[in-house]
Design an enzyme around this catalytic site. Structure first.
Site, PDB file in Angstrom:
ATOM      1  CG  ASP A   1      -1.704   1.202   1.444  1.00  0.00           C
ATOM      2  OD1 ASP A   1      -2.366   1.622   0.492  1.00  0.00           O
ATOM      3  OD2 ASP A   1      -1.673   1.751   2.556  1.00  0.00           O
ATOM      4  CB  ILE A   2       1.011   4.308  -1.711  1.00  0.00           C
ATOM      5  CG1 ILE A   2       1.516   3.402  -2.838  1.00  0.00           C
ATOM      6  CG2 ILE A   2       1.756   5.653  -1.733  1.00  0.00           C
ATOM      7  CD1 ILE A   2       1.251   3.941  -4.229  1.00  0.00           C
ATOM      8  CG  ASP A   3      -1.645   7.718   0.106  1.00  0.00           C
ATOM      9  OD1 ASP A   3      -1.062   8.811   0.169  1.00  0.00           O
ATOM     10  OD2 ASP A   3      -2.041   7.218  -0.962  1.00  0.00           O
TER      11      ASP A   3
ATOM     12  CG  ASP B   1      -2.500   2.962   6.287  1.00  0.00           C
ATOM     13  OD1 ASP B   1      -2.829   4.023   6.842  1.00  0.00           O
ATOM     14  OD2 ASP B   1      -2.780   2.695   5.109  1.00  0.00           O
TER      15      ASP B   1
END
Length: 261
Positions: free
Chosen positions: A21-23, A199
């Site tokens: 995932d990124i953010d 997250d």
């Protein structure tokens, strides 16, 4: 949340597939998605990891592929964007894109009229509508009411996912777990053991998929119950963990470092 940090296994040589995932995982959240930036150090680390894993690295993100490419430019990786509604199966390959349906466009117009002037960012991502309330947390409940009420007006096949600081409306087929399964059927991912770092609530489906495949699921800054079997304290710790376990050259591979519960 499961607590199995003491059972962290060693890292078998060269048989991992890494999904990120990124953010909130690689980048700290911001009030507006465009307010984040990617450091040169992070780009270099991801390039090194991709080489180390012979290409078995992919972003699994709610952002569109175009937005990710702009953010990480000039780096381009394999990616599932919009929770798997968009794909690029090769770093330099064709993008399988997703358009904004007319009914979703009309709904986005209505929600923007009510919320966009109140420090709420309404993000239109084709068939996915994201309402970001990080700058106005008192409006999260109202934003959730609006998208839940919209379900009755939309064709069947949509769902609402509430996140840490916002809410999203998306097709049922938008699922990170499905995106991970698709990659795992393709070279160079096939035959490897998956690792997924995320997250937020939208990552839970991915954790379930990785757990079922005997992989390693890791939630960054966990809040409440999660299907992830391991936890990492924050974004900086997640990047340090990636560096320690996947960033070294193949002949300097370290064992999988312990994770915290």
């Amino acid at each position: 949340m499961n607590s199995q940090a003491d059972l962290t296994p060693p890292l078998p040589e060269g048989r991992w597939a890494l999904f990120l995932d990124i953010d909130g995982t690689l980048l700290e959240h911001a009030a507006h998605p465009d307010a984040v930036s990617v450091s040169k150090e992070l780009r270099v680390l991801l390039e090194r990891i991709e080489r180390r894993l012979d290409g078995a690295l992919a972003f699994i993100t709610g952002r569109s592929i175009a937005a990710v490419d702009h953010l990480f430019d000039p780096l381009k990786l394999r990616i599932a964007g919009l929770y798997g509604l968009e794909h690029r199966l090769l770093p330099d390959g064709k993008i399988e894109a997703a358009d904004e349906p007319a009914d979703m466009a009309a709904l986005a117009d209505e929600i923007e009229l009510e919320l966009a002037s109140k420090a709420v960012y309404v993000e239109r991502k084709g068939p996915v509508l994201a309402i970001h309330t990080r700058a106005a947390p008192q409006l999260l409940a109202r934003a959730t009411e609006l998208v839940e009420a919209a379900l009755a007006r939309l064709p069947q096949g949509y769902r609402v996912i509430a996140g840490n600081a916002g809410v999203e409306l998306m097709p049922l087929e938008a699922a990170k777990g499905a995106a991970i399964r698709r990659f795992m059927q393709l070279d160079p991912f096939t035959g490897r053991r998956p690792v997924f770092l995320g997250d937020d609530t939208s990552d839970e489906n991915g954790f379930d998929t990785v757990n079922a495949a005997g992989g390693i699921s890791i939630r960054v800054k966990p809040q409440g119950e999660t299907a992830a079997r391991f936890a990492i304290e924050d974004v900086a710790s997640a990047i340090a963990w990636l560096e320690a376990n996947f960033g070294a050259p193949a002949d300097e591979a370290s064992p999988l470092r312990a994770l915290t519960a």
